[in-house]
Write a protein that holds these residues in place. Structure first.
Motif, PDB file in Angstrom:
ATOM      1  N   VAL A 154       0.961  -1.455  -1.553  1.00  0.00           N
ATOM      2  CA  VAL A 154       1.051  -2.129  -2.848  1.00  0.00           C
ATOM      3  C   VAL A 154      -0.207  -2.882  -3.275  1.00  0.00           C
ATOM      4  O   VAL A 154      -0.471  -3.012  -4.455  1.00  0.00           O
ATOM      5  N   ASP A 155      -1.010  -3.413  -2.319  1.00  0.00           N
ATOM      6  CA  ASP A 155      -2.283  -3.995  -2.709  1.00  0.00           C
ATOM      7  C   ASP A 155      -3.201  -4.056  -1.494  1.00  0.00           C
ATOM      8  O   ASP A 155      -2.774  -3.867  -0.369  1.00  0.00           O
ATOM      9  N   GLU A 174       7.524   2.086  -8.546  1.00  0.00           N
ATOM     10  CA  GLU A 174       7.291   3.495  -8.860  1.00  0.00           C
ATOM     11  C   GLU A 174       6.259   4.133  -7.936  1.00  0.00           C
ATOM     12  O   GLU A 174       6.446   5.232  -7.429  1.00  0.00           O
ATOM     13  N   ASN A 175       5.135   3.434  -7.698  1.00  0.00           N
ATOM     14  CA  ASN A 175       4.047   4.066  -6.946  1.00  0.00           C
ATOM     15  C   ASN A 175       4.125   3.866  -5.439  1.00  0.00           C
ATOM     16  O   ASN A 175       3.309   4.417  -4.698  1.00  0.00           O
ATOM     17  N   ASP A 184       6.837  -6.405  -5.261  1.00  0.00           N
ATOM     18  CA  ASP A 184       6.872  -6.699  -6.691  1.00  0.00           C
ATOM     19  C   ASP A 184       7.461  -5.511  -7.440  1.00  0.00           C
ATOM     20  O   ASP A 184       7.155  -4.352  -7.132  1.00  0.00           O
ATOM     21  N   ALA A 185       8.276  -5.793  -8.452  1.00  0.00           N
ATOM     22  CA  ALA A 185       8.948  -4.736  -9.210  1.00  0.00           C
ATOM     23  C   ALA A 185       7.962  -3.748  -9.840  1.00  0.00           C
ATOM     24  O   ALA A 185       8.270  -2.563  -9.989  1.00  0.00           O
ATOM     25  N   LYS A 186       6.756  -4.194 -10.164  1.00  0.00           N
ATOM     26  CA  LYS A 186       5.773  -3.301 -10.788  1.00  0.00           C
ATOM     27  C   LYS A 186       5.283  -2.213  -9.836  1.00  0.00           C
ATOM     28  O   LYS A 186       4.700  -1.215 -10.267  1.00  0.00           O
ATOM     29  N   ASP A 187       5.530  -2.407  -8.538  1.00  0.00           N
ATOM     30  CA  ASP A 187       5.082  -1.433  -7.541  1.00  0.00           C
ATOM     31  C   ASP A 187       6.173  -0.456  -7.116  1.00  0.00           C
ATOM     32  O   ASP A 187       5.932   0.409  -6.276  1.00  0.00           O
ATOM     33  N   GLU A 226      12.695  -8.139  -3.820  1.00  0.00           N
ATOM     34  CA  GLU A 226      12.274  -9.364  -4.480  1.00  0.00           C
ATOM     35  C   GLU A 226      11.250 -10.042  -3.581  1.00  0.00           C
ATOM     36  O   GLU A 226      11.451 -10.168  -2.365  1.00  0.00           O
TER      37      GLU A 226
END
Length: 279
Positions: A222-223, A213-214, A208-211, A256
């Motif tokens: 990622v989760d 950076e971290n 996911d694009a929100k991940d 993606e």
């Protein structure tokens, strides 16, 4: 009891003793409020001991497997040879994982030196791919290398760049399943040829694009559900980012969900160049 088993037990005892001594001395350092320099010195001393004690038995096991594999101890059938080769590959992977932890410790200490030599980036990629060729094949994953054979040699720390490429391939294999394809591509990044790019592209689960950076943070996946499904040390991408940036390069990801990910890094083809944020 054989000499080898005695050696193994002795090594285990030495490591256990070293760990106990380290924590006792570390506790004393904090109790007497000694400075960060002393704590750092103790950490480096411990890592040096642990590195030796962990690598020594692996070297012995690998040498023993080699003696059996080359027929020194007697003839082998195809199935026996297959299992020995599997064991040898997993020893290499374990040794690489151990090296990863010590490399991360060196990177975090801030005192790491780059031992630069002139190397062929395609040779580094090919060496890293060799470790994952059989695991990928056995899991139904196609591992493809598309090198640009016109690339000139570059001055880098060969061992650390190898670790970076290896970690990216390992990551791609881990998050891909049967029927998926992983492509490793070397190319020129800019029109004037100032940078060389390496891209590791998979058709796995995606990110996911929100991940974005971290994902390069240490001990970060990622989760939680992904951590359970795809366990790992969580340090490979962090090592890759720090090593590439030490070489004045840059690493980033494009991905993606459901379609896969591509991890890129670029390195200066010429000394003195820096990968600016626009890349």
């Amino acid at each position: 009891m054989t000499d080898k088993s005695k050696s193994s037990r002795s090594g285990s005892f030495s490591l256990a003793k070293g760990i106990k001594t380290f924590f006792m001395r570390l506790q004393r350092a904090f109790s007497f409020r000694e400075g960060p320099e002393e704590v750092e010195r103790l950490k480096k001393e411990f890592l040096s001991i642990a590195s030796h004690e962990l690598r020594t038995p692996l070297t012995t096991i690998k040498s023993s497997i080699s003696l059996v594999s080359d027929g020194t101890t007697g003839p082998l059938n195809d199935e026996q040879r297959k299992f020995l080769e599997m064991a040898d590959r997993n020893i290499d992977r374990l040794a690489f994982l151990i090296d990863n932890f010590f490399l991360l410790a060196d990177l975090e200490s801030g005192g790491i030196e780059l031992m630069k030599t002139e190397v062929d980036i395609n040779e580094i990629i090919a060496s890293a791919m060799a470790i994952y060729a059989e695991p990928a094949r056995s899991n139904g994953i196609a591992l493809i290398f598309e090198p640009d054979k016109t690339l000139e040699k570059i001055e880098v720390d060969k061992r650390k760049i190898y670790h970076s490429v290896n970690n990216l391939i390992s990551n791609a294999v881990k998050f891909s399943g049967s029927g998926k394809v992983i492509r490793i591509v070397s190319s020129r990044h800019s029109e004037d040829g100032d940078f060389i790019r390496v891209s590791v592209k998979d058709t796995g689960i995606g990110i996911d694009a929100k991940d974005f950076e971290n994902i390069f943070d240490k001990f970060r996946q990622v989760d939680n559900s992904m951590t359970r499904q795809f366990p790992g040390s969580g340090i490979g991408l962090a090592i890759c980012k720090r090593v590439i940036e030490l070489h004045n390069g840059k690493v980033w990801v494009e991905s993606e969900i459901g379609k896969g990910s591509t991890f890129h890094f670029i390195l200066p083809a010429k000394q003195g160049k820096t990968a600016w944020k626009k890349y």
